[in-house]
Write an enzyme that holds these catalytic residues in place. Structure first.
Site, PDB file in Angstrom:
ATOM      1  CE  LYS A 126      20.736 -22.196 -18.524  1.00  9.17           C
ATOM      2  NZ  LYS A 126      19.889 -21.014 -18.294  1.00  9.17           N
ATOM      3  CG  ASP A 166      21.555 -20.249 -15.249  1.00  7.70           C
ATOM      4  OD1 ASP A 166      20.426 -19.821 -15.546  1.00  7.70           O
ATOM      5  OD2 ASP A 166      21.718 -21.207 -14.459  1.00  7.70           O
TER       6      ASP A 166
HETATM    7  P1  NDP Z   1      22.951 -16.517  -8.998  1.00  8.64           P
HETATM    8  O1  NDP Z   1      24.105 -17.437  -9.064  1.00  8.64           O
HETATM    9  O2  NDP Z   1      23.159 -15.060  -9.123  1.00  8.64           O
HETATM   10  O3  NDP Z   1      22.121 -16.779  -7.642  1.00  8.64           O
HETATM   11  C1  NDP Z   1      21.610 -18.032  -7.331  1.00  8.64           C
HETATM   12  C2  NDP Z   1      20.955 -17.953  -5.968  1.00  8.64           C
HETATM   13  O4  NDP Z   1      20.262 -19.171  -5.723  1.00  8.64           O
HETATM   14  C3  NDP Z   1      21.949 -17.802  -4.838  1.00  8.64           C
HETATM   15  O5  NDP Z   1      21.355 -17.106  -3.780  1.00  8.64           O
HETATM   16  C4  NDP Z   1      22.227 -19.256  -4.458  1.00  8.64           C
HETATM   17  O6  NDP Z   1      22.698 -19.441  -3.137  1.00  8.64           O
HETATM   18  C5  NDP Z   1      20.839 -19.851  -4.592  1.00  8.64           C
HETATM   19  N1  NDP Z   1      20.948 -21.278  -4.878  1.00  8.64           N
HETATM   20  C6  NDP Z   1      21.622 -21.878  -5.894  1.00  8.64           C
HETATM   21  N2  NDP Z   1      21.519 -23.211  -5.800  1.00  8.64           N
HETATM   22  C7  NDP Z   1      20.785 -23.444  -4.707  1.00  8.64           C
HETATM   23  C8  NDP Z   1      20.330 -24.620  -4.073  1.00  8.64           C
HETATM   24  N3  NDP Z   1      20.621 -25.841  -4.575  1.00  8.64           N
HETATM   25  N4  NDP Z   1      19.559 -24.496  -2.961  1.00  8.64           N
HETATM   26  C9  NDP Z   1      19.256 -23.272  -2.453  1.00  8.64           C
HETATM   27  N5  NDP Z   1      19.670 -22.124  -3.006  1.00  8.64           N
HETATM   28  C10 NDP Z   1      20.416 -22.215  -4.114  1.00  8.64           C
HETATM   29  O7  NDP Z   1      21.927 -17.053 -10.118  1.00  8.64           O
HETATM   30  P2  NDP Z   1      20.724 -16.302 -10.822  1.00  8.64           P
HETATM   31  O8  NDP Z   1      20.064 -15.384  -9.851  1.00  8.64           O
HETATM   32  O9  NDP Z   1      21.215 -15.781 -12.107  1.00  8.64           O
HETATM   33  O10 NDP Z   1      19.755 -17.526 -11.165  1.00  8.64           O
HETATM   34  C11 NDP Z   1      18.769 -17.992 -10.250  1.00  8.64           C
HETATM   35  C12 NDP Z   1      17.738 -18.816 -10.998  1.00  8.64           C
HETATM   36  O11 NDP Z   1      17.140 -18.016 -12.034  1.00  8.64           O
HETATM   37  C13 NDP Z   1      18.291 -20.058 -11.719  1.00  8.64           C
HETATM   38  O12 NDP Z   1      17.301 -21.073 -11.709  1.00  8.64           O
HETATM   39  C14 NDP Z   1      18.473 -19.567 -13.147  1.00  8.64           C
HETATM   40  O13 NDP Z   1      18.436 -20.635 -14.075  1.00  8.64           O
HETATM   41  C15 NDP Z   1      17.241 -18.674 -13.283  1.00  8.64           C
HETATM   42  N6  NDP Z   1      17.330 -17.683 -14.349  1.00  8.64           N
HETATM   43  C16 NDP Z   1      18.342 -16.758 -14.374  1.00  8.64           C
HETATM   44  C17 NDP Z   1      18.362 -15.809 -15.368  1.00  8.64           C
HETATM   45  C18 NDP Z   1      19.375 -14.699 -15.379  1.00  8.64           C
HETATM   46  O14 NDP Z   1      19.217 -13.780 -16.201  1.00  8.64           O
HETATM   47  N7  NDP Z   1      20.369 -14.698 -14.513  1.00  8.64           N
HETATM   48  C19 NDP Z   1      17.389 -15.824 -16.483  1.00  8.64           C
HETATM   49  C20 NDP Z   1      16.316 -16.785 -16.304  1.00  8.64           C
HETATM   50  C21 NDP Z   1      16.331 -17.692 -15.293  1.00  8.64           C
HETATM   51  P3  NDP Z   1      24.262 -19.759  -2.900  1.00  8.64           P
HETATM   52  O15 NDP Z   1      24.955 -18.459  -3.145  1.00  8.64           O
HETATM   53  O16 NDP Z   1      24.331 -20.243  -1.509  1.00  8.64           O
HETATM   54  O17 NDP Z   1      24.634 -20.825  -3.907  1.00  8.64           O
END
Ligand code: NDP
Length: 447
Positions: A126, A166
């Site tokens: 990571k 991510d």
């Molecule tokens: P994105 O950056 O596309 O989206 C993240 C989302 O989560 C946004 O809506 C963001 O809101 C919100 N968010 C981030 N930090 C916080 C916080 N501290 N409190 C509240 N909301 C928060 O990321 P992904 O959708 O790719 O990833 C989301 C999760 O899924 C992560 O935990 C990631 O590790 C996990 N994941 C992702 C994978 C992938 O293929 N993308 C694979 C496996 C796991 P805002 O825009 O306001 O920051």
């Protein structure tokens, strides 16, 4: 057994004093895997878990970059190469101001188990940076990504370490990162996944994590002779994972009533249908706006500032935002309001207290390392297609994704079902993920 786990955890805490998220992730694994190790002659006395919690390599570096006003900024970059016993390091890059060593080590550690569960030959890693992409222009993002890769390129490669996206790293960032790698190395190779379709990407990769958690939920519900159809679903987040989880839920006949971002959540009692979801995707991926704008477009919905969606009644919860976003109190509220199934989209979104509540209530609970593995699994399929220099169709990739999610589910049943038929998916995923990596490490000797 309790004493054995405590002795192990005391050493973990002593070695990683300032890394609470990493300690939390190790604790969860230790509680289920140490009793298993003790019961298996081949793993006993080999210090195998102690070897697994120490990254094979930790790389940190400086990224200097210039903003649109000519001001110079400095951020910190990381790559944690956790374990390569079963394949090249594989895992995403996160750009978010909260990124630090503890968070990336917890994510890399979880990734080792997750990648093992996919059945594909991928080790765990990571990386990322404390850079905040919010409010930055495309040109600033490009300069940052280029400078990030100007250092990272020397540590990665299609047979060494294959990063992906991510939080904060989507297709735009992967494009800029790949461009700089290709220029410096003068080679076109599958060194990153999540690439655009015209330059080596795989169909279904953007959808894979979100689709996968819904496939996993469907697998869990099937054990209860139930399904997504007709269910009320609460989702957190509105990024890549949340968007495609919502899309698959809608396709399978469920009703999505919440989505969120770090400013709060929206509740839409009428359901977020495909047309509304298209608006959310435009808002988040193109305009890069905030989720409260949804209620301006659809006034029947309500915005709850600074809150998470776990107090709203739902049948199924899909936490898809970030780590520790669902605590013990939230879990109690979900259970009280009739929730029967949680499939984690984010990594470690439920706190240990929340997981204890779900287990106590004996409802279906899938940890992210099992339920969100569809993303990295499809990245693995992208690597295979890059090696073959061939593209599978959308249907072919989706079928493989569904098969992988079912096989991960079956592994969880194999190691997680107790005498009463209740499935502890945390235990199942941890042990199934552990076995493959541990066997490879034993075969390769003490290195
Ligand atoms: P994105 O950056 O596309 O989206 C993240 C989302 O989560 C946004 O809506 C963001 O809101 C919100 N968010 C981030 N930090 C916080 C916080 N501290 N409190 C509240 N909301 C928060 O990321 P992904 O959708 O790719 O990833 C989301 C999760 O899924 C992560 O935990 C990631 O590790 C996990 N994941 C992702 C994978 C992938 O293929 N993308 C694979 C496996 C796991 P805002 O825009 O306001 O920051």
């Amino acid at each position: 057994m309790k004493e054995k786990i405590e002795t192990f955890m005391a050493e973990v805490r002593a070695r990683n004093t300032y890394e609470p998220e990493f300690i939390q992730a190790v604790q969860e694994v230790a509680e289920t895997v140490i009793p298993f190790i003790s019961s298996q002659e081949i793993y006993n006395g080999k210090n195998i878990l102690l070897r697994m919690i120490e990254p094979e390599r930790v790389i940190t570096f400086r990224i200097s970059w210039v903003d649109d006003h000519g001001e110079i900024h400095v951020n910190r970059g990381y790559r944690i190469q956790m374990n390569s016993a079963i394949g090249p390091y594989k895992g995403g890059l996160r750009f978010h101001p909260t990124v630090n060593l503890s968070i990336l080590k917890f994510l890399a550690f979880e990734q080792v188990f997750k990648n093992s569960l996919t059945t594909l030959p991928m080790g765990g890693g990571k990386g990322g940076s404390d850079f905040d992409p919010k409010g930055k222009s495309d040109a600033e993002i490009m300069r940052f990504c280029h400078n990030f890769m100007a250092e990272l390129y020397r540590h990665i490669g299609s047979n060494t370490d294959v990063p992906a996206g991510d939080i904060g790293v989507g297709s735009r960032e992967i494009g800029f990162l790949f461009g700089m790698y290709r220029k410096i190395r003068n080679e076109f190779t599958g060194v990153l996944t999540g690439k655009g379709l015209s330059w080596g990407g795989s169909l279904i990769r953007p959808e894979a994590t979100g689709y996968g958690i819904v496939y996993f939920a469907e697998n869990m519900l099937t054990t209860k002779k139930d399904s997504i159809k007709g269910k009320i679903i609460s989702i957190s987040g509105s990024g890549n994972v949340a968007q495609y989880a919502a899309e698959k839920v809608i396709q399978l006949g469920g009703k999505v009533v919440t989505i969120s971002d770090s400013s709060g959540y929206i509740y839409d009692e009428n359901g977020i249908d495909l047309e509304k979801l298209k608006y959310v995707m435009h808002l988040k991926n193109v305009v890069r706006g905030r989720i409260n704008e949804y209620v301006k477009k659809y006034p029947s919905a309500t915005f709850f500032e600074g809150e998470t969606p776990w107090n709203t009644p739902c049948d199924i919860a899909l936490p898809c935002a970030t780590q520790n976003e669902l605590n013990g109190k939230d879990a109690k509220a979900l259970i009280k309001n009739g929730c029967i199934c949680i499939s984690e989209g984010a990594n470690m979104p439920s706190t240990p207290e929340a997981i204890a509540e779900f287990h106590k209530a004996k409802i279906l609970f899938a940890p992210g390392k099992a339920s969100n593995a569809g993303g990295v699994a499809t990245s693995g399929l992208e690597m295979t297609q890059n090696s073959l220099r061939y593209n599978w169709t959308r249907k072919e990739v989706d079928q493989k994704l569904q098969q992988i999610m079912s096989s991960i589910h079956a592994s969880c049943l194999e190691y997680g079902m107790d005498d009463t038929g209740y499935v502890d998916y945390v235990k199942g995923a941890n042990i199934a993920g552990f076995v493959k990596v541990a066997d490879a490490m034993l075969a390769q000797g003490v290195i």
